[in-house]
Design a protein around this motif. Structure first.
Motif, mmCIF file in Angstrom:
data_model
loop_
_atom_site.group_PDB
_atom_site.id
_atom_site.type_symbol
_atom_site.label_atom_id
_atom_site.label_comp_id
_atom_site.label_asym_id
_atom_site.label_seq_id
_atom_site.Cartn_x
_atom_site.Cartn_y
_atom_site.Cartn_z
ATOM 1 N N ILE A 36 12.506 -83.172 14.306
ATOM 2 C CA ILE A 36 12.389 -84.560 14.766
ATOM 3 C C ILE A 36 13.119 -85.467 13.792
ATOM 4 O O ILE A 36 12.809 -85.500 12.598
ATOM 5 C CB ILE A 36 10.909 -84.977 14.897
ATOM 6 N N CYS A 37 14.091 -86.195 14.303
ATOM 7 C CA CYS A 37 14.926 -87.106 13.507
ATOM 8 C C CYS A 37 14.424 -88.538 13.688
ATOM 9 O O CYS A 37 13.643 -88.835 14.595
ATOM 10 C CB CYS A 37 16.371 -86.971 13.984
ATOM 11 N N ASP A 40 15.105 -89.718 17.079
ATOM 12 C CA ASP A 40 14.128 -89.197 18.040
ATOM 13 C C ASP A 40 12.859 -90.058 18.054
ATOM 14 O O ASP A 40 12.279 -90.314 19.114
ATOM 15 C CB ASP A 40 13.749 -87.758 17.698
ATOM 16 N N TYR A 48 14.984 -97.447 20.250
ATOM 17 C CA TYR A 48 16.337 -97.028 19.875
ATOM 18 C C TYR A 48 17.341 -98.032 20.433
ATOM 19 O O TYR A 48 17.343 -98.330 21.633
ATOM 20 C CB TYR A 48 16.618 -95.634 20.419
ATOM 21 N N HIS A 52 21.704 -94.645 24.755
ATOM 22 C CA HIS A 52 20.763 -93.546 24.965
ATOM 23 C C HIS A 52 20.417 -93.470 26.443
ATOM 24 O O HIS A 52 20.872 -94.305 27.237
ATOM 25 C CB HIS A 52 19.493 -93.732 24.125
ATOM 26 N N PHE A 58 15.168 -84.288 24.606
ATOM 27 C CA PHE A 58 15.484 -84.832 23.294
ATOM 28 C C PHE A 58 15.846 -83.689 22.346
ATOM 29 O O PHE A 58 15.801 -82.517 22.692
ATOM 30 C CB PHE A 58 14.308 -85.657 22.755
ATOM 31 N N GLY A 59 16.196 -84.033 21.100
ATOM 32 C CA GLY A 59 16.387 -83.028 20.062
ATOM 33 C C GLY A 59 17.835 -82.665 19.818
ATOM 34 O O GLY A 59 18.502 -82.104 20.701
ATOM 35 N N HIS A 60 18.332 -82.996 18.616
ATOM 36 C CA HIS A 60 19.695 -82.606 18.225
ATOM 37 C C HIS A 60 19.702 -81.826 16.911
ATOM 38 O O HIS A 60 20.777 -81.499 16.409
ATOM 39 C CB HIS A 60 20.599 -83.843 18.120
ATOM 40 N N CYS A 86 25.304 -82.289 16.751
ATOM 41 C CA CYS A 86 24.728 -83.409 17.493
ATOM 42 C C CYS A 86 25.790 -84.032 18.389
ATOM 43 O O CYS A 86 25.506 -84.483 19.497
ATOM 44 C CB CYS A 86 24.176 -84.454 16.527
ATOM 45 N N GLY A 110 20.874 -84.824 22.999
ATOM 46 C CA GLY A 110 19.508 -85.265 22.729
ATOM 47 C C GLY A 110 19.350 -86.766 22.638
ATOM 48 O O GLY A 110 18.242 -87.254 22.401
ATOM 49 N N ILE A 111 20.441 -87.500 22.842
ATOM 50 C CA ILE A 111 20.379 -88.968 22.772
ATOM 51 C C ILE A 111 21.001 -89.582 24.020
ATOM 52 O O ILE A 111 20.357 -90.342 24.742
ATOM 53 C CB ILE A 111 21.071 -89.490 21.501
ATOM 54 N N SER A 117 15.183 -79.681 23.472
ATOM 55 C CA SER A 117 13.739 -79.541 23.701
ATOM 56 C C SER A 117 13.478 -78.730 24.971
ATOM 57 O O SER A 117 12.928 -79.203 25.959
ATOM 58 C CB SER A 117 13.068 -80.914 23.795
#
Length: 344
Positions: A36-37, A40, A48, A52, A58-60, A86, A110-111, A117
């Motif tokens: 988790i960034c 995220d 954000y 997006h 999600f998830g990079h 990413c 993921g964005i 995910s």
């Protein structure tokens, strides 16, 4: 297969989807871990501000195992332990030829487009990196954030050709990217005078355990000064300052902390900030921004495999994907947390 879809802010829903089949240059990845960034966290909470999309996976930051490959894949095979970019870059535009993180047609896994995910996904092999021998599967999911720090440091090193080992360097912010920068400085660059400042005591304690000096808040306070050169230089104690917080006053003060002729490297994002621009000119500073980690995954993975004891400190919590909401709640609190990882 099950995919975990961020339908809208604060709502992740497990959805059954068909398992994809790779063709051509595609690789089918069985996902094992997703980090988790900060982005995220903002996506999850609806804060954000960059481009997006909802709904999406999600998830990079991830690690996984190659399950199958398309007929044209040349660099990977079934069973390889892998991670990935990413950035979805084109590799052909003028900006890509300079830095693929700046691609004119860039998308972010993921964005802006689907991320990791999910139990399985397919992706072109050019965005996938095979891990070195001896890599820990969970540590591998740190490759992307460590690569972001490595990419910034590679830019700083171009400005400082004599190297970083003897430079006095301050990292502002002890999140994963800031801590990764610190660890790279100490373990990969041989930096003898690395310091880190953060408001979270757990993070400064971690930095100290890696050999960093922790300055006090008073040391980083430039004071009122009288407008002369002596007062302007009074707080300028560092050859290089790495700003990772994205907090406007911290960035503005960083200009006070850099010595004449020094470098301020930035990965923290700030919409707007008021600065004393005269400090840049009067001290002849170089300010360098950096985004993404494309191009420095090899350096990141080299650190992870050579220094696993240090890298393990970057992961503070591991949750099963079924506890995704608790994972996001934990990741949002700086004190006591670093990288929160979801396990599939």
């Amino acid at each position: 297969m099950i995919s975990y879809i961020l339908q809208e802010p604060k709502r992740v829903v497990p959805v059954e989807q068909p398992k994809p089949v790779p063709t051509g240059h595609e690789v089918l990845v069985h996902v094992k871990n997703v980090g988790i960034c900060g982005s995220d966290i903002h996506l999850f909470h609806g804060t954000y501000s960059a481009p997006h999309s909802y709904p999406m996976r999600f998830g990079h930051e991830w690690s996984g195992v190659v399950e199958a490959v398309g007929e044209e894949v040349k660099t990977l095979k079934t069973g390889d332990l892998v991670t990935g970019d990413c950035s979805r870059f084109c590799g052909e535009c003028p900006s890509c030829r300079k830095d693929r993180n700046l691609c004119e047609h860039i998308e972010k896994f993921g964005i802006t487009i689907d991320g990791a995910s999910t139990e399985y996904f397919v992706r072109d092999e050019k965005y996938i990196y095979k891990s070195p021998e001896g890599m820990n599967e969970r540590l591998l999911c740190l490759s992307e954030p460590v690569a972001v720090a490595a990419h910034l440091l590679s830019k700083v090193k171009r400005i400082v050709p004599e190297g970083l080992s003897e430079k006095r360097i301050l990292v502002l912010g002890g999140g994963v990217i800031g801590m990764s920068a610190l660890m790279l400085l100490i373990h990969m660059e041989g930096c003898k005078h690395a310091e880190l400042y953060d408001l979270a005591a757990s993070r400064t304690a971690l930095a100290a355990s890696e050999g960093a000096r922790i300055p006090t808040a008073d040391e980083l306070n430039p004071g009122a000064g009288s407008g002369d050169y002596a007062s302007m230089y009074a707080a300028a104690k560092y050859d290089i300052v790495i700003e990772t917080t994205g907090v406007a006053p911290v960035f503005a003060n960083a200009l006070n902390l850099v010595r004449p002729g020094g470098v301020l490297g930035c990965v923290g994002m700030i919409a707007k900030v008021e600065i004393a621009q005269r400090l840049i000119v009067t001290k002849s500073l170089t300010i360098v921004g950096s985004i993404g980690g494309t191009g420095d995954f090899d350096r990141a993975m080299e650190f992870l495999v050579r220094h696993p004891a240090a890298a393990e400190k970057l992961i503070s919590h591991v949750y099963p994907m079924a506890q995704v909401e608790q994972a996001f709640a934990t990741a949002r609190i700086p004190e006591g947390s670093m990288k929160v990882v979801l396990s599939l």
